[in-house]
Design a protein around this motif. Structure first.
Motif, PDB file in Angstrom:
ATOM      1  N   TYR A   1       0.899  -1.190   0.015  1.00  0.00           N
ATOM      2  CA  TYR A   1       0.115  -0.142   0.000  1.00  0.00           C
ATOM      3  C   TYR A   1       0.839   1.091   0.041  1.00  0.00           C
ATOM      4  CZ  TYR A   1      -3.321   3.389   1.574  1.00  0.00           C
ATOM      5  OH  TYR A   1      -4.337   4.576   1.824  1.00  0.00           O
ATOM      6  N   SER A   2       0.759   2.094  -1.114  1.00  0.00           N
ATOM      7  CA  SER A   2       1.464   3.359  -1.099  1.00  0.00           C
ATOM      8  C   SER A   2       0.861   4.473   0.002  1.00  0.00           C
ATOM      9  CB  SER A   2       1.420   4.017  -2.405  1.00  0.00           C
ATOM     10  OG  SER A   2       2.017   2.974  -3.344  1.00  0.00           O
ATOM     11  N   SER A   3       1.641   5.013   0.728  1.00  0.00           N
ATOM     12  CA  SER A   3       1.055   6.096   1.823  1.00  0.00           C
ATOM     13  C   SER A   3       0.528   7.189   1.021  1.00  0.00           C
ATOM     14  CB  SER A   3       2.265   6.389   2.602  1.00  0.00           C
ATOM     15  OG  SER A   3       3.031   7.095   1.839  1.00  0.00           O
ATOM     16  N   GLU A   4      -0.503   7.587   1.592  1.00  0.00           N
ATOM     17  CA  GLU A   4      -1.178   8.773   0.977  1.00  0.00           C
ATOM     18  C   GLU A   4      -1.434   9.872   2.386  1.00  0.00           C
ATOM     19  OE1 GLU A   4      -5.080   8.109  -0.417  1.00  0.00           O
ATOM     20  OE2 GLU A   4      -5.195   6.535   0.948  1.00  0.00           O
ATOM     21  N   THR A   5      -1.474  11.113   1.800  1.00  0.00           N
ATOM     22  CA  THR A   5      -1.679  12.436   2.646  1.00  0.00           C
ATOM     23  C   THR A   5      -2.973  12.834   2.374  1.00  0.00           C
ATOM     24  OG1 THR A   5       0.621  12.677   2.826  1.00  0.00           O
ATOM     25  CG2 THR A   5      -0.513  14.290   3.854  1.00  0.00           C
ATOM     26  N   PHE A   6      -3.546  13.126   3.462  1.00  0.00           N
ATOM     27  CA  PHE A   6      -5.004  13.892   3.272  1.00  0.00           C
ATOM     28  C   PHE A   6      -5.069  14.891   4.585  1.00  0.00           C
ATOM     29  CE2 PHE A   6      -5.787   9.950   4.881  1.00  0.00           C
ATOM     30  CZ  PHE A   6      -6.876   9.962   5.988  1.00  0.00           C
ATOM     31  N   SER A   7      -6.482  15.768   4.400  1.00  0.00           N
ATOM     32  CA  SER A   7      -6.847  16.585   5.784  1.00  0.00           C
ATOM     33  C   SER A   7      -8.168  16.421   5.713  1.00  0.00           C
ATOM     34  CB  SER A   7      -5.958  17.763   5.527  1.00  0.00           C
ATOM     35  OG  SER A   7      -6.367  18.524   4.266  1.00  0.00           O
ATOM     36  N   PHE A   8      -8.618  17.292   7.056  1.00  0.00           N
ATOM     37  CA  PHE A   8      -9.924  17.196   7.245  1.00  0.00           C
ATOM     38  C   PHE A   8      -9.989  18.510   8.191  1.00  0.00           C
ATOM     39  CE2 PHE A   8      -8.856  14.109  10.326  1.00  0.00           C
ATOM     40  CZ  PHE A   8      -9.123  14.670  11.414  1.00  0.00           C
ATOM     41  N   MET A   9     -11.263  18.979   8.338  1.00  0.00           N
ATOM     42  CA  MET A   9     -11.343  20.366   9.176  1.00  0.00           C
ATOM     43  C   MET A   9     -12.492  19.883  10.132  1.00  0.00           C
ATOM     44  SD  MET A   9     -12.285  23.921   8.447  1.00  0.00           S
ATOM     45  CE  MET A   9     -11.006  24.272   7.060  1.00  0.00           C
ATOM     46  N   LEU A  10     -12.353  20.251  11.432  1.00  0.00           N
ATOM     47  CA  LEU A  10     -13.361  20.232  12.493  1.00  0.00           C
ATOM     48  C   LEU A  10     -13.976  21.611  12.860  1.00  0.00           C
ATOM     49  CD1 LEU A  10     -11.748  17.452  14.870  1.00  0.00           C
ATOM     50  CD2 LEU A  10     -13.525  17.027  13.083  1.00  0.00           C
ATOM     51  N   THR A  11     -15.068  21.804  12.863  1.00  0.00           N
ATOM     52  CA  THR A  11     -15.564  23.193  13.403  1.00  0.00           C
ATOM     53  C   THR A  11     -16.386  22.875  14.515  1.00  0.00           C
ATOM     54  OG1 THR A  11     -15.809  23.778  11.008  1.00  0.00           O
ATOM     55  CG2 THR A  11     -17.054  25.073  12.387  1.00  0.00           C
ATOM     56  N   GLY A  12     -15.996  23.624  15.865  1.00  0.00           N
ATOM     57  CA  GLY A  12     -16.646  23.612  16.982  1.00  0.00           C
ATOM     58  C   GLY A  12     -17.824  24.465  16.988  1.00  0.00           C
ATOM     59  N   GLU A  13     -18.584  24.187  17.869  1.00  0.00           N
ATOM     60  CA  GLU A  13     -20.015  24.871  18.181  1.00  0.00           C
ATOM     61  C   GLU A  13     -19.822  26.454  17.979  1.00  0.00           C
ATOM     62  OE1 GLU A  13     -22.028  23.448  21.543  1.00  0.00           O
ATOM     63  OE2 GLU A  13     -22.394  21.551  20.748  1.00  0.00           O
ATOM     64  N   ASP A  14     -18.540  26.867  18.473  1.00  0.00           N
ATOM     65  CA  ASP A  14     -18.438  28.377  18.545  1.00  0.00           C
ATOM     66  C   ASP A  14     -17.910  28.901  17.487  1.00  0.00           C
ATOM     67  OD1 ASP A  14     -15.895  27.187  19.045  1.00  0.00           O
ATOM     68  OD2 ASP A  14     -15.275  28.280  20.668  1.00  0.00           O
ATOM     69  N   GLY A  15     -17.521  28.188  16.261  1.00  0.00           N
ATOM     70  CA  GLY A  15     -16.971  28.357  15.161  1.00  0.00           C
ATOM     71  C   GLY A  15     -15.214  28.159  15.303  1.00  0.00           C
ATOM     72  N   SER A  16     -14.923  27.824  16.318  1.00  0.00           N
ATOM     73  CA  SER A  16     -13.369  27.321  16.497  1.00  0.00           C
ATOM     74  C   SER A  16     -12.949  26.323  15.396  1.00  0.00           C
ATOM     75  CB  SER A  16     -12.859  27.328  17.626  1.00  0.00           C
ATOM     76  OG  SER A  16     -13.549  26.124  18.174  1.00  0.00           O
ATOM     77  N   ARG A  17     -11.943  26.423  14.726  1.00  0.00           N
ATOM     78  CA  ARG A  17     -11.519  25.322  13.750  1.00  0.00           C
ATOM     79  C   ARG A  17     -10.258  24.547  14.021  1.00  0.00           C
ATOM     80  NH1 ARG A  17     -12.832  27.760   7.879  1.00  0.00           N
ATOM     81  NH2 ARG A  17     -15.110  27.757   8.111  1.00  0.00           N
TER      82      ARG A  17
END
Length: 608
Positions: free
Chosen positions: A230-246
């Motif tokens: 398996y070739s390694s892969e890089t990805f990202s995601f974003m979490l948004t809190g109830e107060d809008g903090s990321r």
């Protein structure tokens, strides 16, 4: 870009302000009247003033002729043209041809107060009524939508608060565990640093976030079986809190060293810093150490957490030790402008026609709900990040999940704005859910599954035509000759697409700085109505009336009100060039200089 503190104007010679008193007295009123200084037709930047300081200025007003000022203005214009890359000039010419001559108008305070919403126009009465009704409906819709949305704080405020804190919040390893009595797997956190052992409110919130992270690391967990390669892969995601903090999640999925079929694991760094390139370098080091031994990863992450939060354009050094290699220093640099990091606009044009892309862009500007559907994770991730990058210099303030795990699909029933991506396997369930008004886009077939039918009328008509023409001619514009002085980034597809959309925002909000006033206490305030009503185009004014209600616009203005120094970046450079193009409704910097010179000479004449 210059700032007052690092560029000072030092005149090369001291001007002789004392005139020949005899010559001043001998002239009659008409002769003295002829000494009035002509006005330069353009607004001049600080760099232009420095250039003017190097020119030979006459010591008497009689020698300041129209010809000399015209020559000076031509020199400044040619200098400005050299500063703007040729590709950008070609894009600007498309907008100029579509837009026409109308830009800003000069308003008095009385006209601002009395101007009505429905301006005089040349359209038919029935057509005007229809447009006005649709415009009013959109305005009411976005206002009611944002009343239900949380009051988000901007990224600028978040960075100010976290300037002296850690580079990242926590580091986790997510593995797949087999379900009892089933041949399927569930993602679980197998390691986390630091441990959450303090029963505080912040720690409890962190625990809730940690519960969601495994699903983002393995949104396709049900499809996995042990593999040998398996070739390694890089990805990202974003979490948004109830107060809008990321919080951003940066992930590296790789296959642990060993023999025979085995399952991959994900190394994930959670940080408030949006900088994909910096954390990709961190994950490169994590993968390198994991290839030797998992025990070498954790000391490295501990030393990284002790490192300071880097300012834009700054580099931090992390000291590490690796058996066999000894002491090492890892340099991590945070770029000044990371707007195109991890962005590939080619994927958008592979999946979408230009017209469909502009419709999606318009929907995001008005902060509507948008759902992408595709067969592959990579398609969803690439297109989601790319379409958000089109919003620069604004930033999407609401829920943003490039790949939404199937177990969290109920999020699409949320009444507030969002941009999410779903795998095609979730489409049947999506159609069953009571989703409120939303734009659903099938990236595989370039069609809308669901729409609101007004997407073609959201943007100012002439600017939309310019957007469409520039994007349709993207390859032609790139292939034309470019100058060697321009930034190489401009002459790529990413650079061109970014410049095309930047010009749209320059045309609509590029005059914002003219309406930022400063109080005696140094506090900045934005004059909203004067800003909107200063635009000559009725269609742009109507667009602004709706767009200015968005949290995107509010965050943009709030950032600039709070800044202690002038904002920097590509958008501000293009704005400065744009303001130089505007017809001068006030005294330009050079005119003020010449006018001040004339006033001093009049004072000396009266004194004598």
């Amino acid at each position: 870009m210059w700032s007052p503190q690092d560029r000072k104007y030092n005149p090369p010679t001291q001007l002789s302000l004392k005139p020949n008193s005899q010559s001043l007295r001998s002239g009659n009123w008409s002769e003295r009247k002829s000494h009035r200084l002509p006005r330069l037709p353009k607004r001049h930047s600080h760099d232009d003033m420095l250039l003017l300081a190097q020119l030979s200025l006459p010591s008497s007003p009689s020698s300041l002729t129209e010809d000399s000022l015209s020559t000076t203005s031509e020199l400044l214009s040619s200098r400005r043209a050299r500063r703007v890359p040729k590709l950008v000039q070609r894009i600007n010419s498309i907008y100029n041809a579509k837009r026409g001559k109308k830009r800003l108008k000069k308003l008095s305070m009385s006209s601002i107060e009395t101007a009505s919403l429905r301006d005089e126009n040349s359209e038919s009465e029935s057509d005007s009524d229809d447009r006005f009704k649709a415009h009013t409906q959109r305005l009411v819709h976005i206002q009611s939508m944002l009343k239900r949305a949380p009051s988000y704080r901007t990224l600028e405020l978040e960075l100010l608060e976290w300037q002296e804190r850690e580079l990242f919040e926590y580091f986790v390893v997510v593995s797949l565990k087999k379900k009892p009595s089933r041949n399927t797997y569930l993602p679980e956190v197998s390691y986390q640093f630091p441990k959450l052992d303090r029963p505080t409110k912040q720690m409890r919130e962190a625990e809730e976030r940690l519960k969601a992270i495994p699903q983002f690391c393995f949104p396709d967990a049900k499809d996995w079986l042990p593999v040998s390669e398996y070739s390694s892969e890089t990805f990202s995601f974003m979490l948004t809190g109830e107060d809008g903090s990321r919080r951003f999640g940066y992930c590296r999925r790789l296959l642990p060293s060993g023999k025979g079929p085995r399952l991959p694991e994900v190394y994930c760094v959670i940080s408030r810093l949006g900088c994909f390139g910096l954390f990709s370098k961190v994950l490169d080091e994590v993968e390198r150490r994991r290839g030797i031994s998992a025990a070498l990863v954790y000391p490295f992450m501990r030393s990284l957490m002790e490192s300071p939060f880097p300012a834009p354009g700054k580099t931090i050094k992390v000291k590490t030790f690796l058996p066999g290699a000894g002491n090492e220093v890892l340099e991590l640099r945070r770029p000044m402008d990371s707007r195109l990091e991890h962005v590939d606009f080619e994927c958008l044009f592979t999946c979408l026609s230009v017209r469909q892309l502009i419709r999606i862009f318009a929907s995001l500007l008005l902060e509507r709900r948008v759902i992408f559907v595709a067969d592959k994770l990579s398609t969803l991730s690439s297109c989601s990040h790319a379409v958000v990058a089109l919003l620069y210099p604004f930033s999407w303030q609401h829920t943003f999940i490039p790949v939404l795990p199937a177990s969290m699909i109920d999020i699409v029933c949320c009444p507030t704005p969002f941009l999410v991506g779903l795998l095609s396997s979730s489409l049947p369930k999506l159609k069953e859910l009571p989703v409120e008004e939303a734009l659903m886009v099938n990236l595989g077939s370039d069609r809308f599954i669901r729409q609101m039918d007004d997407e073609d009328t959201l943007l100012p008509r002439k600017l939309q035509a310019a957007l469409e023409q520039a994007l349709e001619r993207k390859h032609e514009l790139i292939s034309q000759d470019s100058d060697s002085d321009s930034d190489d980034e401009c002459n790529t597809l990413n650079g061109l697409v970014s410049e095309v959309f930047i010009r749209f925002f320059v045309e609509t909000v590029g005059h914002y700085s003219l309406f930022l006033t400063q109080s005696e206490k140094g506090e900045r305030a934005f004059q909203r109505e004067a800003f909107r009503k200063s635009v000559a185009s009725k269609s742009i004014r109507r667009f602004l009336e709706v767009f200015m209600e968005s949290q995107m616009f509010a965050g943009f203005i709030q950032d600039r009100e709070l800044r202690k120094c002038r904002a920097k970046g590509l958008f501000e450079q293009r704005v400065e060039q744009y303001l130089e193009e505007l017809p001068d409704t006030e005294q330009s910097g050079m005119n003020k200089f010449l006018r001040g010179l004339g006033n001093k000479m009049k004072f000396l004449h009266k004194k004598n």
